[in-house]
Every structure is written in C-alpha cells, then in structure tokens.
Scaffold this motif. Structure first.
Motif, short mmCIF file in Angstrom:
data_model
loop_
_atom_site.label_atom_id
_atom_site.label_comp_id
_atom_site.label_asym_id
_atom_site.label_seq_id
_atom_site.Cartn_x
_atom_site.Cartn_y
_atom_site.Cartn_z
N PRO A 1 -49.50 -41.25 -2.52
CA PRO A 1 -49.17 -40.14 -3.71
C PRO A 1 -50.13 -40.57 -4.75
O PRO A 1 -50.60 -39.61 -5.46
CB PRO A 1 -47.88 -40.51 -4.08
N VAL A 2 -50.64 -41.76 -5.11
CA VAL A 2 -51.45 -42.01 -6.12
C VAL A 2 -53.01 -41.61 -6.01
O VAL A 2 -53.37 -40.89 -6.77
CB VAL A 2 -51.48 -43.62 -6.40
N LEU B 1 -53.74 -38.83 -4.08
CA LEU B 1 -53.41 -37.47 -4.01
C LEU B 1 -53.28 -36.95 -5.56
O LEU B 1 -54.09 -36.18 -5.93
CB LEU B 1 -52.37 -36.93 -3.41
N LEU B 2 -52.52 -37.79 -6.30
CA LEU B 2 -52.53 -37.49 -7.74
C LEU B 2 -53.92 -37.62 -8.48
O LEU B 2 -54.00 -36.82 -9.28
CB LEU B 2 -51.32 -38.31 -8.23
N GLN B 3 -54.54 -38.89 -8.27
CA GLN B 3 -55.71 -38.97 -9.14
C GLN B 3 -56.68 -37.75 -8.60
O GLN B 3 -57.53 -37.32 -9.52
CB GLN B 3 -56.03 -40.28 -8.63
N VAL B 4 -57.32 -37.51 -7.36
CA VAL B 4 -58.10 -36.58 -6.86
C VAL B 4 -57.74 -35.19 -7.37
O VAL B 4 -58.50 -34.56 -7.82
CB VAL B 4 -57.97 -36.74 -5.47
N ALA C 1 -55.64 -47.15 -3.56
CA ALA C 1 -55.62 -45.81 -3.85
C ALA C 1 -56.63 -45.63 -4.94
O ALA C 1 -57.59 -44.57 -4.88
CB ALA C 1 -54.46 -45.14 -4.24
N TYR C 2 -56.59 -46.42 -5.99
CA TYR C 2 -57.50 -46.16 -7.18
C TYR C 2 -59.08 -46.43 -6.71
O TYR C 2 -59.93 -45.64 -6.98
CB TYR C 2 -57.27 -46.97 -8.32
N GLY C 3 -59.44 -47.45 -5.85
CA GLY C 3 -60.53 -47.69 -5.37
C GLY C 3 -61.27 -46.51 -4.50
O GLY C 3 -62.29 -46.29 -4.53
N ASP D 1 -54.26 -42.47 -13.99
CA ASP D 1 -53.32 -41.58 -14.45
C ASP D 1 -52.06 -42.32 -14.58
O ASP D 1 -51.54 -43.16 -13.65
CB ASP D 1 -52.86 -40.30 -13.35
N TRP D 2 -51.41 -42.03 -15.57
CA TRP D 2 -50.17 -43.00 -16.16
C TRP D 2 -48.86 -42.69 -14.95
O TRP D 2 -48.22 -43.64 -14.82
CB TRP D 2 -49.75 -42.99 -17.34
N ARG D 3 -48.94 -41.62 -14.63
CA ARG D 3 -47.90 -41.12 -13.71
C ARG D 3 -47.97 -42.05 -12.22
O ARG D 3 -47.27 -42.16 -11.69
CB ARG D 3 -47.97 -39.76 -13.32
N GLY D 4 -49.43 -42.27 -11.93
CA GLY D 4 -49.60 -42.92 -10.70
C GLY D 4 -49.16 -44.48 -11.10
O GLY D 4 -48.58 -45.23 -9.95
#
Length: 390
Positions: free
Chosen positions: A30-31, A33-36, A332-334, A356-359
């Motif tokens: 989810p992190v 997908l959210l960031q992308v 995920a962030y990497g 993203d703070w939600r991630g």
C-alpha cells in the motif's frame, strides 16, 4: 518477559524471518501504490499547469495534449499563424505563445517559439515557467536555448553548435541551418526540461517558408484574461471546423477518472491482501505458540503466570510487527524512488518524492492493530493447561 520476548526473536530465525517477510510485504504494497499514484498525479498536474488553453489542428484532443504538454506522440498537424492574430484581436486573452514542432536533435524535441515565452508566469507570484539560468535568450541568428535535462543528457553547453534533424526520429536528414547554444534554462520540473527552444522564424526559414501566408504553428499556448473569457473562446471555437481549442486540465481530469476506477480496484485488492496477510500471520503465531508449549510450561514451572506468558507473546509479536512494517516502508519508499527516477528519465515527469504522511501511518497502525489482534491467539494459548507438557 519483555527481554525474553526480544531474545526469542532470534532463537528461531527461519520462522521469524518468514513472518517478518510477510509483514514487510503487507506494509510495502500500500505504501508503494500510494506514493506512486500521488506522486504521478502531482507530477502530471505540475506539467499541465503552464497550459491553461491550447489551440491546435482538429483531431484528437488527447494527442494535442500529449504532443504539446508532454512532448510525446506526433503532432496532429499545423494551423495558420494568423490564428495568433485572431486570438489577440479577440480581446479575451492576456498572452499567446506559438509552439512549432517537427524537428529534433538526438531525440530532444526542438520547439519553435517567441522569446516572450521566457517571461511567461503561469502564476503571477512565481518565477517564470521557463527561466533562463545561464546565458541569454534569442538575440542572434541560430540561437538556441536548451532545457536543464538536455544539458545533462545530450552533453550540450553554451557555445556548442548542432544541426536539427527533420522529423521526430533521432536519426534522419539533417537541416543545413546550424544552431548555437546561447542559453540554459533553470529546471521547470516537467517535460520541457528536455526541450530545445529556437526562434520560430528560423524554423520557418530552415523549412523554406519565406512568405507570411505559409507560416504555420503546431499549437498556440493561450492565456485567457479570466474564466468568462475562456468559456467565450471555447464556445466560439466549437464552431470552427479546422481549429480546436482544448483545456489540458480537463483532459487530465478525464484521465484521472479512468485511472480512479483502476486505483479503486487495486485499493480493494490491497486492503484484502493486508487482511489475508494479517490473518495468516496470526494463525502462524498461534500454531507456533502451540509448538512452544514445553517452553511455556517450563516458564510456568519457574513461576511465570499465564498473564506474564501472554505479555511475552504479545511483546514478541509487537516487536516483530514494528520491525517488519518499518522495513516494509523503507522497501516501498526505495522502490518508489527507483520508479520515480525511471519515469523522469522516460517521460520527463518529475514525481513528488517527499514521503507521504499517510504511508507513514502504516507503521503505527499495523503495529498497534496487529498487536491488539494478537490478543486472540495469545489468549487462546494462555487458557491452555501447559502442565501436561512438563
């Protein structure tokens, strides 16, 4: 019991690693997908923002936006340069800027335009969209101003000369007309970082256009005076059979609508995956706990109460969830940073790379909810009579 739970994480490395991997992947999906998704949306919005209205040849509005805004696809065709005069004479525009496409240098699009575009501010409180950071603008014959990515990728610098290639393929017939790099733009954070700007009159000259009645442009970047004037222009151009007027932001909104359905689909899938992964994790923890009954019986024989045993099991699960979600977020962030770099290299769309703070919320949420949910298997284990294992 807390210390014992910590050391217990390293006593069964294979089991704990599998649990750790399951938790990390559940947090990473989810992190990522959210960031992308958010980064791509912001990058597209940033690229479209300098183009309130586009005027171009009749055809696909999406193709006009792709070619003009994102420097992708082939131009639909050209329209007479006199359309510039019509727009200016309408009294409904602040400014108009011609854009002529059709040539390239090593794959970098050459854009024929007026020097006034280097002073254009989409937002009056901000710096110009295409701001010259080094050198100067059009002031001599054959002058070219290049984007910041063109400098890096094509290896051009101020003083270098080059010949444009007819068409959009990076290999083809070179024009005889030579251009000289006289200026370098500051990064604008969009596809035009990879563009090469030249005076539109020189584009006409190198294509043998010497009379005013044959001068054409591929598109006209139009800045209306206001919303009412924009609607009046749109209404007038809807009756035009040769020229179309589009609002690029509307095309992007329609694209978002289509992507939104897919995004909702994947959101449901991701939530389901997280739920299934969490249930599997809890079941594995429960069956693992049953296999540790001799160890728990020994702890009880040494004076540990059932409440202490439950505390140890929950502490072990909480630490595993915390470590797993943190590593999942980092993974995920990497992966997102690599994806953002690839998108920028291929499409010249700069994604917002700030976390993203939600991630980040996945770390405490999954850790707390997973640990609280662990009360169920821990309580079931705690209620069993472990004396038979002594």
């Amino acid at each position: 019991m807390i210390n014992l739970a910590f050391y217990s994480l390293f006593r069964r490395p294979l089991r704990q690693f599998l649990l750790f991997l399951l938790i990390a992947l559940s947090a990473a999906v989810p992190v990522f997908l959210l960031q992308v998704t958010d980064g791509l949306y912001e990058g597209i919005n940033h690229s479209v923002r300098p183009f309130p209205i586009l005027v171009g040849a009749k055809g696909s509005s999406y193709q006009l936006v792709l070619n003009t805004v994102f420097l992708r696809d082939r131009p639909i065709g050209n329209i007479p340069y006199t359309e510039m005069d019509k727009l200016e004479d309408s009294g409904k525009v602040q400014a108009v800027y011609p854009l002529a496409f059709g040539d390239n240098y090593r794959g970098f699009r050459i854009v024929g335009t007026d020097e006034a575009i280097f002073s254009y501010k989409p937002d009056k409180t901000s710096a110009p969209w295409l701001s010259i950071a080094e050198g100067k603008g059009f002031g001599e014959e054959g002058a070219a101003v290049i984007g910041s990515e063109t400098v890096r990728l094509a290896g051009l610098k101020i003083g270098d000369t080059f010949h444009s290639i007819h068409g959009l393929a990076d290999k083809g017939k070179e024009h005889n007309h030579a251009f000289k790099v006289v200026g370098i733009l500051a990064p604008c954070g969009g596809p035009y970082d990879t563009a090469i700007f030249v005076d539109i009159h020189e584009v006409w000259e190198e294509h043998g256009i010497t009379t005013a009645d044959k001068q054409e442009v591929t598109a006209i970047l139009t800045v209306p005076k206001g919303y009412r004037e924009a609607m009046q222009l749109l209404s007038a151009y809807q009756k035009n059979h040769d020229v179309q007027m589009v609002f690029p932001s509307q095309n992007v909104i329609q694209l978002y609508s289509m992507v939104g359905q897919t995004r909702h689909f994947w959101t449901v899938r991701v939530v389901s995956l997280i739920g299934i992964s969490l249930m599997i994790t809890l079941l594995v923890m429960y069956w693992s706990g049953l296999g540790r009954m001799p160890e728990l019986a020994l702890l009880q024989a040494l004076g540990a109460g059932k409440q202490q045993i439950i505390t140890m099991l929950l502490a072990e699960e909480g630490m595993l969830l915390l470590f797993g979600t943190v590593c999942g977020w980092l993974l995920a962030y990497g992966a997102f940073l690599l994806t953002a770099s690839a998108i920028q290299g291929n499409a010249a769309i700069v994604l917002e790379t700030a976390p993203d703070w939600r991630g980040l919320l996945t770390i405490p949420v999954m850790t707390i909810l997973g640990t609280l949910a662990g009360l169920i298997p821990a309580g079931m284990i705690g209620r069993k009579d472990v004396s038979e294992y002594l």
